[in-house]
Scaffold this active site. Structure first.
Site, short mmCIF file in Angstrom:
data_model
loop_
_atom_site.label_atom_id
_atom_site.label_comp_id
_atom_site.label_asym_id
_atom_site.label_seq_id
_atom_site.Cartn_x
_atom_site.Cartn_y
_atom_site.Cartn_z
N GLU A 12 0.82 -1.21 0.00
CA GLU A 12 0.00 0.00 0.00
C GLU A 12 0.85 1.26 0.00
O GLU A 12 0.49 2.24 -0.62
CB GLU A 12 -0.91 0.01 1.22
CG GLU A 12 -2.17 -0.78 0.98
CD GLU A 12 -3.23 -0.45 1.99
OE1 GLU A 12 -3.99 -1.35 2.31
OE2 GLU A 12 -3.32 0.70 2.45
N ASN B 46 15.30 7.12 -8.48
CA ASN B 46 14.72 6.50 -9.67
C ASN B 46 15.69 5.52 -10.34
O ASN B 46 15.25 4.60 -11.03
CB ASN B 46 14.26 7.58 -10.64
CG ASN B 46 12.95 8.22 -10.17
OD1 ASN B 46 12.53 8.02 -9.03
ND2 ASN B 46 12.30 8.97 -11.06
#
Lengths: 389, 328
Positions: A244, A370
């Site tokens: 989540e 990233n």
């Protein structure tokens, strides 16, 4: 397959919208990353908490309203569409709370969560160290056994919110010399005003003391503030990273609201002949829409008992790049005024773009760079071999 | 809300994927490019047996549709296997004829559903001036403003960047319908065409990524699999990100079309540009990471690589789609 909201979700949306319309401050609060702004945002958390809106997906017993994941997404859409303030409690709510739900004791949840929901306790994170960034498992700060608890030593850095927050959570090496670096770590919570803690605020790229270095010199932490088993900290910290949390770190509402504001800015200030800029505005609108739909698909999977796992890395790469592109487009639309800081007297009335842009630049760095996310995508989703980073 | 494929959607996709994987689809595409339509028509008939074309045809005309969501799932598979022929134009023409009723629905739609009629469609206001695969089609429909014609024939084939796509200008013809309802129906048909093309692009891009990942895992240089190099990994990761965020736009647009939403044209445009750009980027990645062997026509990969850009531009260029997204 459908995109229909249930009557209950629509009612939830209406209730959230009405409450926000009645309570969101008319004027923007001072910047969250200043002492004055921090206090103002803490007061806003208190207002949110009193209304039961600060952590809607939590059980009511802890200050939530038992909302589903889908309803949380609805709330976030309404929250950002209403132009409500940034969330000073975000670190605790999106990082610490899921860990407590998964690994904490009932005593810990009862003690920590209601104070988090009311803004009484604001949490900072203490993960990175000067020599341990992307390679977090190499961290060297220690937790040494003491009578009834642990003594913390070492240095943490880039600790978001730590300049003004009350408490922090993070990982510490409790068993030296383990065969693998991610073994022998313990997940602990500790007060930032305790004896032995020195907080040195660090000015961010925008000049604000948004994060801090923490120097820890024999800080005592009682056993009751260890989350999960000592030595199992890595597993405790990572177990909720993909699921989540991968979805809730940045909700689509934030980007759909910003894209709506960008489209309005384009209609007001855009030169219809400038199709290059128009295309970038369209891409921001499309990107926000894509992220929203993608998140609904993920929420549907989770609602059926599925898990996200490594797929949350797709989200991270996507929203962080969308956020930068969206803000750069807004600044380009503003032309020469795009350079002005938000607090400049002559800053555009639409406001917020300058600070939003600077903040967006951090997106590809925090919560796992990233580059790390792309490694995860390539190795775990595409099945490519591991290599040297 | 349950924004996930239903069991029937997964089954539909699995059936088509299995059929096309075992049918020498690349061989049919190569024959089609050479002007031999027989293997492609045989494949077309087998596709019709699965009900793909019936998805675009309503029940009164012996179809099951219109079912835009199922059509989108199907066309992802057609794109994944680079199926030759005017599949998009046929379902778009079916949508057009259905809207116009008397103009030829009864004559053509049952045959479309059964796979016995291949249609092409030219609507210069929504696409280019050419009809795709007119030489293989049983009928070529042309919409000019508010006039619908059945073309008498077509000019010489204009080779496309994708040799499997054979373009020609439709010639002459008889008027089937005239009036503002023609323009409205053409707008709807162009939306169906854009949605189906977006789906094809997504499938095409996923196939390009799959094939490239397979190659990258077994190709070694400097003594290691080149898939272990970070520059290679990150390019493939970005390709997956782009495709995975095009996917929900496609299904969201299909749902909007199915619901008759006013937002459908904008949502279709968003899906079209995003899937088209993602597939085009996937083609560039596939070529770059295959290296010189990817630059050969012999490798079937070329069938996918060369289709990516024409699909990106067909039935709504990226610029046209972006303009539509912002139109209020």
């Amino acid at each position: 397959m459908d995109l229909d909201h249930s009557p209950a979700d629509d009612a939830f949306r209406a209730e959230a919208r009405a409450w926000l319309a009645a309570h969101v401050p008319a004027d923007p609060l001072p910047s969250l990353e200043t002492g004055e702004g921090f206090a103002a945002h803490r007061a806003w958390e208190r207002t949110l908490g009193a209304g039961g809106w600060s952590a809607v997906s939590w059980p009511r017993a802890y200050g939530g309203r038992d909302a589903s994941l889908l309803q949380w997404l609805v709330f976030e859409e309404e929250y950002y569409a209403a132009g409500a303030p940034g969330r000073v409690g975000q670190n605790g709510i999106s990082l610490l709370a899921p860990t407590l739900f998964a690994h904490g004791t009932e005593e810990q949840r009862a003690r920590v969560l209601p104070a988090m929901a009311s803004g009484e306790t604001v949490w900072a994170q203490a993960w990175s160290e000067p020599e341990s960034g992307s390679d977090l498992a190499s961290l060297r700060s220690t937790a040494v056994r003491a009578d009834g608890g642990w003594l913390l030593h070492g240095q943490k850095t880039w600790s978001s919110r730590a300049a003004f927050a009350d408490r922090a959570f993070g990982l510490f090496r409790s068993e030296p010399g383990t065969p693998k670096p991610h073994q022998g770590l313990t997940y602990l919570m500790f007060p930032l005003d305790a004896e032995g803690v020195t907080v040195r605020p660090v000015g961010r790229l925008d000049g604000k003391p948004a994060f801090a270095e923490l120097f820890l010199d024999g800080v005592f932490v009682p056993d009751e503030d260890v989350i999960g088993e000592p030595g199992q900290g890595w597993r405790v910290a990572m177990s909720t990273a993909g699921n989540e949390r991968g979805l809730t770190l940045r909700s689509p509402g934030r980007f759909t609201a910003a894209a709506d504001r960008l489209a309005a800015l384009w209609r007001e200030h855009g030169d219809p002949a400038d199709t290059a800029l128009r295309d970038r505005v369209a891409d921001a609108v499309i990107g926000a829409r894509a992220y929203r739909l993608h998140t609904w698909a993920n929420a549907s999977r989770i609602a059926e008992g599925g898990a996200l796992g490594a797929e949350s890395s797709l989200n991270k790469v996507f929203w962080s790049e969308l956020d930068i592109a969206l803000h750069e487009t807004a600044l380009d639309l503003l032309g020469p005024l795009g350079e002005l800081a938000d607090h400049a007297d002559e800053a555009p009335a639409h406001g917020g773009w300058a600070e939003g842009y600077t903040f967006s630049l951090a997106g590809p760095i925090y919560a796992g760079t990233n580059e790390i996310q792309r490694d995860i995508i390539a190795e775990r989703l595409l099945g490519l071999p591991k290599g040297r980073r | 809300m349950r924004f996930l494929p239903d069991a029937e959607h997964r089954e539909l996709a699995r059936t088509l994927d299995g059929l096309l994987a075992s049918a020498d689809t690349p061989g049919a595409a190569r024959a089609w490019a050479a002007g031999d339509h027989a293997p492609g028509r045989a494949l077309w008939s087998r596709l019709a047996e699965t009900g793909v074309f019936a998805l675009a045809v309503p029940e009164p005309y012996e179809g099951m549709g219109p079912l835009p969501v199922e059509l989108a799932f199907s066309f992802v598979e057609l794109g994944r296997h680079a199926v030759p022929g005017p599949v998009v134009e046929t379902v778009a023409a079916a949508a057009l004829l259905d809207r116009l009723g008397d103009a030829g629905a009864a004559a053509w739609l049952p045959r479309v559903a059964a796979g016995k009629a291949v249609l092409s469609l030219c609507a210069p206001e929504h696409g280019g001036p050419y009809a795709l695969d007119a030489d293989a089609a049983d009928a070529v429909l042309v919409v000019d403003g508010d006039v619908l014609r059945l073309a008498e024939g077509a000019g010489p084939v204009q080779p496309s960047a994708d040799p499997v796509r054979r373009l020609a200008r439709p010639l002459g013809g008889t008027v089937l319908a005239r009036g503002p309802e023609v323009a409205r129906a053409a707008g709807h048909a162009a939306g169906v065409a854009a949605l189906a093309t977006a789906a094809q692009s997504l499938g095409l891009g996923l196939a390009l990524l799959d094939r490239t990942v397979s190659y990258i895992r077994q190709r070694t240089q400097f003594g290691v699999a080149i898939g272990s190099f970070q520059a290679v990994k990150h390019r493939l990761a970005d390709t997956l990100v782009a495709l995975e965020f095009a996917r929900p736009l496609l299904y969201g647009a299909a749902l909007a079309l199915a619901a008759g939403s006013d937002a459908a044209p904008r949502e279709i445009a968003a899906a079209k540009v995003t899937a088209g750009e993602a597939a085009h980027a996937a083609a560039r990645t596939a070529l770059q990471l295959h290296g010189a062997v990817g630059y050969t026509a012999e490798l079937d990969l070329s069938l996918w690589i060369r289709k990516a850009r024409p699909l990106r531009d067909a039935w709504g260029t990226p610029a046209a789609c972006r303009a539509r997204v912002l139109a209020s």
